[in-house]
Motif scaffolding. Structure first.
Motif, PDB file in Angstrom:
ATOM      1  N   TYR A  86     -26.735  11.424  45.801  1.00 20.35           N
ATOM      2  CA  TYR A  86     -27.071  12.171  44.511  1.00 20.35           C
ATOM      3  C   TYR A  86     -27.610  11.244  43.560  1.00 20.35           C
ATOM      4  O   TYR A  86     -27.575  10.094  43.528  1.00 20.35           O
ATOM      5  N   GLY A  87     -28.516  11.770  42.475  1.00 19.70           N
ATOM      6  CA  GLY A  87     -29.158  10.848  41.581  1.00 19.70           C
ATOM      7  C   GLY A  87     -30.549  10.114  41.895  1.00 19.70           C
ATOM      8  O   GLY A  87     -31.073   9.629  41.013  1.00 19.70           O
ATOM      9  N   LEU A  88     -31.235  10.891  42.776  1.00 24.28           N
ATOM     10  CA  LEU A  88     -32.576  10.793  43.130  1.00 24.28           C
ATOM     11  C   LEU A  88     -33.493  11.644  42.420  1.00 24.28           C
ATOM     12  O   LEU A  88     -33.224  12.787  42.304  1.00 24.28           O
ATOM     13  N   PRO A  89     -34.682  11.227  42.032  1.00 24.93           N
ATOM     14  CA  PRO A  89     -35.590  12.241  41.306  1.00 24.93           C
ATOM     15  C   PRO A  89     -35.920  13.560  41.850  1.00 24.93           C
ATOM     16  O   PRO A  89     -35.988  14.555  41.390  1.00 24.93           O
ATOM     17  N   ALA A  90     -35.839  13.586  43.504  1.00 22.45           N
ATOM     18  CA  ALA A  90     -36.359  14.605  44.290  1.00 22.45           C
ATOM     19  C   ALA A  90     -34.951  15.286  44.418  1.00 22.45           C
ATOM     20  O   ALA A  90     -34.946  16.512  45.118  1.00 22.45           O
ATOM     21  N   GLY A  91     -33.969  15.119  43.922  1.00 24.68           N
ATOM     22  CA  GLY A  91     -32.534  15.915  44.172  1.00 24.68           C
ATOM     23  C   GLY A  91     -31.865  15.124  45.370  1.00 24.68           C
ATOM     24  O   GLY A  91     -32.299  14.250  45.921  1.00 24.68           O
ATOM     25  N   PRO A  92     -30.807  16.003  45.650  1.00 21.77           N
ATOM     26  CA  PRO A  92     -29.876  15.363  46.708  1.00 21.77           C
ATOM     27  C   PRO A  92     -30.484  15.153  48.069  1.00 21.77           C
ATOM     28  O   PRO A  92     -31.380  16.010  48.455  1.00 21.77           O
ATOM     29  N   LEU A  93     -29.960  14.014  48.731  1.00 22.31           N
ATOM     30  CA  LEU A  93     -30.710  13.751  50.019  1.00 22.31           C
ATOM     31  C   LEU A  93     -29.366  13.657  51.000  1.00 22.31           C
ATOM     32  O   LEU A  93     -28.422  13.022  50.753  1.00 22.31           O
ATOM     33  N   HIS A  94     -29.530  14.584  51.889  1.00 16.60           N
ATOM     34  CA  HIS A  94     -28.635  14.679  53.002  1.00 16.60           C
ATOM     35  C   HIS A  94     -28.875  13.598  54.111  1.00 16.60           C
ATOM     36  O   HIS A  94     -29.871  13.380  54.379  1.00 16.60           O
ATOM     37  N   ILE A  95     -27.799  12.809  54.525  1.00 14.18           N
ATOM     38  CA  ILE A  95     -28.050  11.773  55.585  1.00 14.18           C
ATOM     39  C   ILE A  95     -26.919  11.693  56.643  1.00 14.18           C
ATOM     40  O   ILE A  95     -25.799  11.878  56.508  1.00 14.18           O
ATOM     41  N   MET A  96     -27.337  11.334  57.725  1.00 13.41           N
ATOM     42  CA  MET A  96     -26.421  11.004  58.918  1.00 13.41           C
ATOM     43  C   MET A  96     -26.661   9.661  58.797  1.00 13.41           C
ATOM     44  O   MET A  96     -28.026   8.905  59.022  1.00 13.41           O
ATOM     45  N   ALA A  97     -25.699   8.532  58.550  1.00 10.94           N
ATOM     46  CA  ALA A  97     -25.766   7.353  58.585  1.00 10.94           C
ATOM     47  C   ALA A  97     -25.038   6.680  59.699  1.00 10.94           C
ATOM     48  O   ALA A  97     -23.986   6.997  60.040  1.00 10.94           O
ATOM     49  N   SER A 108     -26.731  -3.213  61.791  1.00 19.02           N
ATOM     50  CA  SER A 108     -27.802  -2.100  61.503  1.00 19.02           C
ATOM     51  C   SER A 108     -27.349  -1.243  60.709  1.00 19.02           C
ATOM     52  O   SER A 108     -26.386  -0.688  61.151  1.00 19.02           O
ATOM     53  N   LEU A 109     -28.281  -0.292  60.232  1.00 19.04           N
ATOM     54  CA  LEU A 109     -27.972   1.006  59.543  1.00 19.04           C
ATOM     55  C   LEU A 109     -29.255   1.835  59.896  1.00 19.04           C
ATOM     56  O   LEU A 109     -30.350   1.648  59.635  1.00 19.04           O
ATOM     57  N   LYS A 110     -28.830   2.999  60.572  1.00 20.76           N
ATOM     58  CA  LYS A 110     -30.042   4.048  61.014  1.00 20.76           C
ATOM     59  C   LYS A 110     -29.770   5.259  60.063  1.00 20.76           C
ATOM     60  O   LYS A 110     -28.538   5.647  60.312  1.00 20.76           O
ATOM     61  N   PHE A 111     -30.822   5.694  59.668  1.00 24.42           N
ATOM     62  CA  PHE A 111     -30.610   7.129  58.873  1.00 24.42           C
ATOM     63  C   PHE A 111     -31.326   8.109  59.722  1.00 24.42           C
ATOM     64  O   PHE A 111     -32.280   7.913  60.039  1.00 24.42           O
ATOM     65  N   ILE A 112     -30.764   9.345  59.639  1.00 25.36           N
ATOM     66  CA  ILE A 112     -31.346  10.656  59.444  1.00 25.36           C
ATOM     67  C   ILE A 112     -31.521  11.412  58.353  1.00 25.36           C
ATOM     68  O   ILE A 112     -30.122  11.487  57.884  1.00 25.36           O
ATOM     69  N   ARG A 113     -32.490  11.534  57.348  1.00 29.27           N
ATOM     70  CA  ARG A 113     -32.344  12.171  56.242  1.00 29.27           C
ATOM     71  C   ARG A 113     -33.019  13.583  56.140  1.00 29.27           C
ATOM     72  O   ARG A 113     -34.124  13.465  56.776  1.00 29.27           O
ATOM     73  N   TRP A 114     -32.597  14.424  55.372  1.00 31.66           N
ATOM     74  CA  TRP A 114     -33.276  15.650  54.921  1.00 31.66           C
ATOM     75  C   TRP A 114     -32.787  16.252  53.558  1.00 31.66           C
ATOM     76  O   TRP A 114     -31.770  15.737  53.208  1.00 31.66           O
TER      77      TRP A 114
END
Length: 116
Positions: A86-97, A108-114
């Motif tokens: 939360y708190g990003l200009p485009a709104g909430p970002l959902h992540i599998m980290a 390492s840290l790998k993201f799937i974001r939507w």
């Protein structure tokens, strides 16, 4: 030597991320750690200097930035979180980290974001 579990390291990472504590955040990553987008293959950060630069800017530009973990799976060398940032200009970002943790450090840290 007994190292903290992936769960413990990732819990601490969440705490310092939400506190915008860049020194605490960087202390949890190995010097050669990488952060990448799993879907596109894009390298977001390659090494601790990149991580420090990217997250220093992210914390400064987004004072309301915070992450909530909804679910976590753990294996001996990995933790996988379902998160919302939360708190990003485009709104909430959902992540599998997907965090790879060895010897008490995130390697390492790998993201799937939507978004919604």
């Amino acid at each position: 030597m007994n190292h903290p579990s992936p769960r413990d390291v990732v819990n601490r990472q969440l705490e310092v991320y939400n506190a915008h504590d860049i020194e605490g955040y960087c202390a949890l990553f190995a010097p050669e750690a990488t952060i990448s987008d799993l879907v596109t293959g894009q390298m977001i950060c390659n090494g601790l200097d990149d991580i420090r630069d990217v997250y220093t800017m992210r914390f400064a530009e987004n004072p309301g930035l915070r992450c909530t973990v909804h679910q976590r799976l753990e294996a001996p060398t990995h933790a996988i979180d379902k998160e919302t940032v939360y708190g990003l200009p485009a709104g909430p970002l959902h992540i599998m980290a997907i965090y790879e943790v060895r010897e008490g450090l995130i390697r390492s840290l790998k993201f799937i974001r939507w978004t919604d």
